[in-house]
Design an enzyme around this catalytic site. Structure first.
Site, mmCIF file in Angstrom:
data_model
loop_
_atom_site.group_PDB
_atom_site.id
_atom_site.type_symbol
_atom_site.label_atom_id
_atom_site.label_comp_id
_atom_site.label_asym_id
_atom_site.label_seq_id
_atom_site.Cartn_x
_atom_site.Cartn_y
_atom_site.Cartn_z
ATOM 1 N N ARG A 64 -10.265 -2.915 28.592
ATOM 2 C CA ARG A 64 -9.009 -3.130 29.340
ATOM 3 C C ARG A 64 -7.950 -2.073 29.038
ATOM 4 N NH1 ARG A 64 -10.191 -8.527 28.119
ATOM 5 N NH2 ARG A 64 -11.199 -9.514 29.896
ATOM 6 N N LYS B 40 -2.829 9.819 37.411
ATOM 7 C CA LYS B 40 -3.847 9.340 38.362
ATOM 8 C C LYS B 40 -5.223 9.648 37.795
ATOM 9 C CE LYS B 40 -1.751 9.622 42.951
ATOM 10 N NZ LYS B 40 -1.816 10.328 44.250
ATOM 11 N N GLU C 118 -3.768 24.752 44.598
ATOM 12 C CA GLU C 118 -2.756 23.738 44.239
ATOM 13 C C GLU C 118 -1.432 24.415 43.872
ATOM 14 O OE1 GLU C 118 -3.222 20.580 44.781
ATOM 15 O OE2 GLU C 118 -5.265 19.942 44.245
ATOM 16 N N LYS D 264 5.534 19.033 39.167
ATOM 17 C CA LYS D 264 4.766 17.777 39.177
ATOM 18 C C LYS D 264 5.535 16.703 38.396
ATOM 19 C CE LYS D 264 0.659 15.380 39.510
ATOM 20 N NZ LYS D 264 -0.750 15.381 39.783
ATOM 21 N N GLU E 61 3.502 6.222 43.701
ATOM 22 C CA GLU E 61 3.366 6.664 45.093
ATOM 23 C C GLU E 61 3.771 5.560 46.078
ATOM 24 O OE1 GLU E 61 -0.022 9.379 45.548
ATOM 25 O OE2 GLU E 61 -0.229 8.632 47.586
ATOM 26 N N ARG F 208 6.037 10.942 45.945
ATOM 27 C CA ARG F 208 4.802 11.495 45.365
ATOM 28 C C ARG F 208 3.815 11.906 46.454
ATOM 29 N NH1 ARG F 208 1.586 9.723 39.893
ATOM 30 N NH2 ARG F 208 0.007 11.344 40.048
ATOM 31 N N ASN G 260 0.303 15.333 48.504
ATOM 32 C CA ASN G 260 -0.932 15.213 49.289
ATOM 33 C C ASN G 260 -0.976 16.168 50.473
ATOM 34 O OD1 ASN G 260 -1.840 13.172 47.617
ATOM 35 N ND2 ASN G 260 -0.848 11.570 48.840
ATOM 36 N N HIS H 290 -4.233 17.310 51.789
ATOM 37 C CA HIS H 290 -5.259 16.455 51.183
ATOM 38 C C HIS H 290 -5.875 15.451 52.147
ATOM 39 C CE1 HIS H 290 -3.835 18.312 47.561
ATOM 40 N NE2 HIS H 290 -4.573 17.557 46.768
ATOM 41 N N HIS I 38 -9.550 15.958 51.747
ATOM 42 C CA HIS I 38 -10.402 14.894 51.183
ATOM 43 C C HIS I 38 -11.489 14.488 52.173
ATOM 44 C CE1 HIS I 38 -7.492 13.160 47.896
ATOM 45 N NE2 HIS I 38 -8.057 14.285 47.546
ATOM 46 N N HIS J 129 -12.687 21.404 45.461
ATOM 47 C CA HIS J 129 -11.521 20.618 45.886
ATOM 48 C C HIS J 129 -10.403 21.523 46.438
ATOM 49 C CE1 HIS J 129 -8.490 17.472 45.883
ATOM 50 N NE2 HIS J 129 -7.721 18.213 45.110
HETATM 51 P P1 NAD Z 1 -14.019 20.740 37.565
HETATM 52 O O1 NAD Z 1 -13.562 19.801 36.539
HETATM 53 O O2 NAD Z 1 -15.287 20.462 38.269
HETATM 54 O O3 NAD Z 1 -14.089 22.197 36.910
HETATM 55 C C1 NAD Z 1 -14.501 23.270 37.702
HETATM 56 C C2 NAD Z 1 -15.697 24.023 37.090
HETATM 57 O O4 NAD Z 1 -15.231 24.883 36.061
HETATM 58 C C3 NAD Z 1 -16.760 23.133 36.475
HETATM 59 O O5 NAD Z 1 -18.015 23.698 36.755
HETATM 60 C C4 NAD Z 1 -16.475 23.242 34.984
HETATM 61 O O6 NAD Z 1 -17.617 23.037 34.224
HETATM 62 C C5 NAD Z 1 -15.960 24.655 34.858
HETATM 63 N N1 NAD Z 1 -15.011 24.908 33.794
HETATM 64 C C6 NAD Z 1 -13.962 24.125 33.471
HETATM 65 N N2 NAD Z 1 -13.204 24.738 32.550
HETATM 66 C C7 NAD Z 1 -13.798 25.912 32.268
HETATM 67 C C8 NAD Z 1 -13.476 26.979 31.399
HETATM 68 N N3 NAD Z 1 -12.343 26.992 30.687
HETATM 69 N N4 NAD Z 1 -14.312 28.037 31.336
HETATM 70 C C9 NAD Z 1 -15.441 28.053 32.116
HETATM 71 N N5 NAD Z 1 -15.778 27.081 32.983
HETATM 72 C C10 NAD Z 1 -14.964 26.016 33.047
HETATM 73 O O7 NAD Z 1 -12.935 20.918 38.739
HETATM 74 P P2 NAD Z 1 -11.358 21.093 38.786
HETATM 75 O O8 NAD Z 1 -11.123 22.032 39.884
HETATM 76 O O9 NAD Z 1 -10.764 21.343 37.458
HETATM 77 O O10 NAD Z 1 -10.878 19.618 39.224
HETATM 78 C C11 NAD Z 1 -11.185 19.100 40.484
HETATM 79 C C12 NAD Z 1 -11.005 17.608 40.457
HETATM 80 O O11 NAD Z 1 -9.652 17.292 40.124
HETATM 81 C C13 NAD Z 1 -11.274 16.948 41.798
HETATM 82 O O12 NAD Z 1 -12.098 15.827 41.620
HETATM 83 C C14 NAD Z 1 -9.913 16.504 42.262
HETATM 84 O O13 NAD Z 1 -9.957 15.366 43.082
HETATM 85 C C15 NAD Z 1 -9.235 16.225 40.956
HETATM 86 N N6 NAD Z 1 -7.768 16.231 41.023
HETATM 87 C C16 NAD Z 1 -7.122 15.172 40.450
HETATM 88 C C17 NAD Z 1 -5.735 15.137 40.454
HETATM 89 C C18 NAD Z 1 -5.015 14.004 39.769
HETATM 90 O O14 NAD Z 1 -3.795 13.905 39.928
HETATM 91 N N7 NAD Z 1 -5.698 13.183 39.014
HETATM 92 C C19 NAD Z 1 -5.012 16.186 41.044
HETATM 93 C C20 NAD Z 1 -5.710 17.244 41.613
HETATM 94 C C21 NAD Z 1 -7.091 17.266 41.592
HETATM 95 N N1 GLY Z 2 -2.482 15.233 43.017
HETATM 96 C C1 GLY Z 2 -1.751 14.209 43.699
HETATM 97 C C2 GLY Z 2 -0.966 13.343 42.790
HETATM 98 O O1 GLY Z 2 -0.996 13.474 41.591
HETATM 99 O O2 GLY Z 2 -0.281 12.482 43.271
#
Ligand code: NAD
Ligand code: GLY
Length: 336
Positions: A100, A122, A164, A203, A213, A218, A222, A225, A229, A242
Site C-alpha cells: 500500500r 505521476k 519534451e 515542471k 491535474e 497541469r 500534455n 500527447h 499517446h 515517446h
Molecule cells: P527509457 O526509460 O526507455 O530510456 C530510453 C533508453 O535509453 C532505454 O533503452 C534505456 O535503457 C537507455 N538508457 C537510459 N539511460 C541511459 C544512459 N544514461 N546511458 C545509456 N543508455 C541509457 O525511456 P525515456 O525516454 O527515459 O522515458 C520514456 C517514458 O517516460 C515513457 O513511458 C513515457 O510515457 C514516460 N514519461 C513519464 C512522465 C511522467 O510524468 N511520469 C513524463 C514524460 C514521459
Molecule cells: N508529463 C505530464 C505530466 O507530468 O503531467
C-alpha cells in the site's frame, strides 16, 4: 530545488558520478534496466529489467512486485529507480502500490527523465489498450540528478528528450524556443545543467499549481500527447520513442489549433521546421488510417463527454486546455 506536494516536499539533489555511485552503493533496492546496468557497471544494482517501453507493462509490474515480496522488501525500505522514464514510471508505480505504498527515489538517467518524468509524481504502466492507463500520483522522496549520466545516452535518446524540452518552450517559454532555435546547429551545447534546471523549474511550477491535474494547469504538459499517446498505442509501443511520437503530436495539434482558429496561423509550420532540424519525426504514415487513432484518443484520459480535450498553443510560449474539440476536426487534421 524543492518540489512541494500534498504530503510534503522533496528535494532535487545534484551529484557528480563518483558521489552518485557511492550513494547507490549504500542503497539495498536499486532497480534499473540492462542498458543502464551495462553503462554503469560500477553502480550497485539489485534488480535489472529489460530495457524499453515493453517493460512499462502490467506483466513486468507483477513480476517486479513479486520479486519485492520474495526479497522481503518492507515498508521501511525505499526503492531506487535508476533509469529513464520507463524505470521511473514502473518502479514508482510498484512503490505506490506494494504494501500500500513505500518510498522511492528517482535517479533519472535520460534527458527525458531528468526534465520531465522524474518530477511530478505521476507513475504507472501502459495497457495494450492505452498508454499510462493504470497509475497513481506517488511523489518520490528525493530526485538525484547526475548530469554526467547523459554522456552515455545514445543520440536518438538525446533527441527524444529534446522533444519534451521543446514542449516546455512551446507551452510556456517563448524565449527558450528562440534559444533552442539558435542552438540547433551546435547540438552539444544545448545539453547543459542550466537547460535541465530551467525545464525542471517549469515542471515544478506547473505541478505545484495543479498536482492532480484537476484545474487545467497541469494539462498543458500534455501538448502533443493526445495524438502522441494514440500513435504509441496503435504502434504497440514499438518503432517510435515517446518523444518522437510527441514531436509528431505537437505538429498535428498545432495544425488542429490553427484549423479551430485557436492557434496563430503559421505556428505549426514553425514547430515542424524546428523539430525537423532537431532530428525528430514530424509526420507518420499511420495517419492514412485515422480510425484506430481516434479510438485510442477516446480511451485516453482526456475525453470530456463526446468531445476530445486538447492542450493547444494559441502561440508559441502559451498553452490552454480546450475541452470541446469536435472529433470531425481531429479527423480532418490527421487525414489531410
Ligand atoms: P527509457 O526509460 O526507455 O530510456 C530510453 C533508453 O535509453 C532505454 O533503452 C534505456 O535503457 C537507455 N538508457 C537510459 N539511460 C541511459 C544512459 N544514461 N546511458 C545509456 N543508455 C541509457 O525511456 P525515456 O525516454 O527515459 O522515458 C520514456 C517514458 O517516460 C515513457 O513511458 C513515457 O510515457 C514516460 N514519461 C513519464 C512522465 C511522467 O510524468 N511520469 C513524463 C514524460 C514521459
Ligand atoms: N508529463 C505530464 C505530466 O507530468 O503531467
Amino acid at each position: 530545488m524543492t518540489i512541494r506536494h500534498h504530503r510534503g516536499r522533496y528535494e532535487i539533489r545534484r551529484f557528480d558520478l563518483d558521489e552518485l555511485q557511492q550513494q547507490l552503493a549504500s542503497e539495498p533496492w536499486v532497480i534499473t534496466d540492462e542498458n543502464v546496468a551495462a553503462a554503469y557497471r560500477g553502480a550497485k544494482t539489485e534488480l535489472v529489467l529489460k530495457p524499453g517501453e515493453e517493460t512499462k507493462s502490467f506483466p513486468s509490474y507483477q513480476h517486479l512486485v513479486e520479486q519485492l515480496a520474495s526479497l522481503s522488501v518492507r515498508r521501511s525500505h525505499r526503492l531506487v529507480a535508476f533509469g529513464g522514464g520507463v524505470i521511473g514510471d514502473l518502479v514508482g508505480f510498484a512503490a505506490a502500490t506494494y504494501l500500500r505504498g513505500i518510498p522511492f527515489v528517482q535517479v533519472p538517467t535520460t534527458l527525458l527523465a531528468m526534465v520531465d518524468s522524474s518530477v511530478g509524481g505521476k507513475v504507472g504502466v501502459d495497457l495494450p489498450l492505452g498508454k499510462n492507463l493504470v497509475g497513481a500520483f506517488h511523489p518520490p522522496s528525493e530526485v538525484w540528478l547526475c548530469h554526467e549520466l547523459l554522456a552515455t545516452l545514445p543520440d536518438r535518446q538525446v533527441r527524444n528528450g529534446m522533444a519534451e524540452v521543446w514542449k516546455y518552450a512551446y507551452i510556456m517559454d517563448a524565449d527558450l524556443a528562440d534559444q533552442l532555435d539558435a542552438a540547433i546547429p551546435t547540438q552539444a551545447s544545448m545539453l547543459s545543467e542550466t537547460l535541465v534546471d530551467r525545464c525542471i523549474a517549469h515542471k515544478r511550477d506547473v505541478v505545484q499549481a495543479d498536482e492532480f491535474e484537476t484545474n487545467g494547469l497541469r494539462a498543458i504538459l500534455n501538448f502533443g500527447h493526445t495524438i502522441g499517446h494514440a500513435i504509441e498505442q496503435v504502434l504497440g509501443y514499438q518503432e517510435l520513442l515517446h518523444g518522437e511520437a510527441i514531436a509528431i503530436g505537437m505538429v498535428f495539434e498545432a495544425r488542429l489549433g490553427e484549423l479551430l482558429g485557436f492557434t496563430e496561423a503559421g505556428t505549426a509550420a514553425i514547430i515542424e521546421d524546428q523539430l525537423l532540424r532537431q532530428g525528430l519525426p514530424t509526420d507518420w504514415e499511420g495517419f492514412q488510417n485515422p480510425e484506430p487513432l481516434l479510438q485510442a484518443m477516446f480511451r485516453d484520459k482526456k475525453v470530456v463527454g463526446n468531445a476530445l480535450a486538447f492542450s493547444l498553443v494559441p502561440k508559441i510560449g502559451a498553452c490552454k486546455l480546450v475541452t470541446d474539440v469536435p472529433v470531425a476536426a481531429v479527423r480532418e487534421v490527421i487525414s489531410r
